[in-house]
Scaffold this active site. Structure first.
Site, short mmCIF file in Angstrom:
data_model
loop_
_atom_site.label_atom_id
_atom_site.label_comp_id
_atom_site.label_asym_id
_atom_site.label_seq_id
_atom_site.Cartn_x
_atom_site.Cartn_y
_atom_site.Cartn_z
N GLU A 117 0.80 -1.22 0.00
CA GLU A 117 0.00 0.00 0.00
C GLU A 117 0.84 1.29 0.00
OE1 GLU A 117 -4.14 -0.38 1.81
OE2 GLU A 117 -2.81 -1.08 3.40
N HIS A 165 -0.18 5.61 7.46
CA HIS A 165 -1.37 4.80 7.19
C HIS A 165 -1.49 3.78 8.31
CE1 HIS A 165 -4.27 2.06 5.68
NE2 HIS A 165 -3.38 1.10 5.48
N HIS A 183 -4.37 1.13 10.91
CA HIS A 183 -5.66 0.46 11.13
C HIS A 183 -6.05 0.71 12.58
CE1 HIS A 183 -3.75 -2.53 8.04
NE2 HIS A 183 -4.17 -1.42 7.44
N HIS A 199 -11.36 -0.34 6.85
CA HIS A 199 -9.94 -0.58 6.68
C HIS A 199 -9.09 0.20 7.70
CE1 HIS A 199 -6.35 -0.51 3.58
NE2 HIS A 199 -5.94 -0.68 4.83
MN MN Z 1 -3.87 -0.97 5.26
#
Ligand code: MN
Length: 237
Positions: free
Chosen positions: A73, A92, A94, A162
Site C-alpha cells: 500500500e 497509514h 488500522h 480498513h
Molecule cells: Mn492498510
C-alpha cells in the site's frame, strides 16, 4: 539526530501506542528532493531500523530495490505527496478505535484540544465507489490518487472498513496526530455512550479548532516518545 533516526523512532512510537501493529506504515518526504520519499521495506514497524529504509519516487517505484519486498500500500504515500506539496510525513494505520467511525453515519468530531485538527473535518474514503468487492487495499496509483482526492486538504481521512491516513508537515506532528486521532475516537465513543441516544455532546467549536491550528507541534511529547522509541535500537557498529 537525523531524519532517518526520526523515521525509525516514528515507526516504533506508533507501534508502542497501538496505532499501528504488524501492519501500517509511516513515511517522510526526502529532505533534499521533494519528488522522493522514504519508508521501510515490508516489515512490522516495531522492528524497523535505519538499514530497512527504502527510497521511492512519487509513483512509488523504488530507487534501488536490491531484492527487498515492499509495502503493497505504499501508493497511499506517493499519491498524497503528489497532491499535497506542503505535506512532509504520512501515516497509514488500522487504528482500532477509529474504525467504527468509518462505518457509521456519525462523523468524528473534536472532543478536546489535543485533537483539534479533527475539527477540520474527517472525510471517509469509500473504495466501493471505485472497485466493487475489492480486498480494501490501496494496491496501485489509481486507488492511491482517489484516496488523496478524498483526503483533499484535510489532516486525516478514514478508509471505510480498513483504517485511516494521517498527514502533516513533519514527523512529530504526523505521529502526534495519529496518536490523538486514536484517542479522540476512543473518547468520542465514550462521550456518545454516556450521553445516550439523542444526548448532546459538547464538542470543540469550529472556531476553537481553528484557533489551535499551527499552535500544537506535539514537540514536548515527541521528545519523550522518541527517547522511548529508540531505547531498544542498537547503535550502528
Ligand atoms: Mn492498510
Amino acid at each position: 539526530m537525523s531524519l532517518f533516526e526520526d523515521l525509525v523512532a516514528a515507526n516504533r512510537i506508533l507501534a508502542e501506542h497501538g496505532v499501528i501493529d504488524g501492519y501500517g506504515h509511516v513515511s517522510v518526504r526526502c529532505e533534499n528532493n521533494p519528488d522522493r520519499y522514504w519508508i521501510s521495506r515490508s516489515l512490522a514497524p516495531e522492528l524497523v531500523t535505519e538499514e530497512d529504509l527504502m527510497e521511492f519516487d512519487l509513483d512509488s517505484k523504488p530507487i534501488d530495490q536490491r531484492g527487498r519486498t515492499m509495502y503493497t500500500e505504499r501508493y497511499i504515500h506517493g499519491e498524497i505527496y503528489k497532491t499535497r506539496p506542503e505535506v512532509r510525513a504520512v501515516v497509514h494505520n488500522h487504528s482500532p478505535s477509529v474504525i467504527p467511525f468509518g462505518i457509521i453515519d456519525q462523523p468524528m468530531k473534536p472532543v478536546y484540544h489535543m485533537s483539534h485538527f479533527v475539527g477540520m473535518g474527517v472525510p471517509i474514503f469509500e473504495i466501493r465507489d471505485l472497485v466493487p468487492d475489492s480486498d480494501l487495499l490501496i494496491r496501485d496509483t489509481y486507488l492511491g490518487a482517489a484516496l488523496a482526492r478524498s483526503l483533499g486538504g484535510k489532516a486525516c481521512a478514514l478508509m471505510r472498513g480498513h483504517g485511516a491516513v494521517v498527514v502533516a508537515e513533519s514527523l512529530p506532528v504526523v505521529v502526534g496526530r495519529s496518536i490523538y486521532l486514536e484517542m479522540n475516537a476512543k473518547l468520542q465513543a465514550q462521550a456518545m455512550t454516556l450521553a445516550g441516544p439523542g444526548g448532546a455532546v459538547n464538542y470543540l467549536t469550529p472556531g476553537e479548532s481553528a484557533a489551535s491550528v499551527g499552535t500544537q507541534d506535539y514537540l514536548r511529547a515527541w521528545q519523550l516518545w522518541r527517547a522511548r522509541g529508540l531505547r531498544d535500537v542498537k547503535p550502528k557498529a
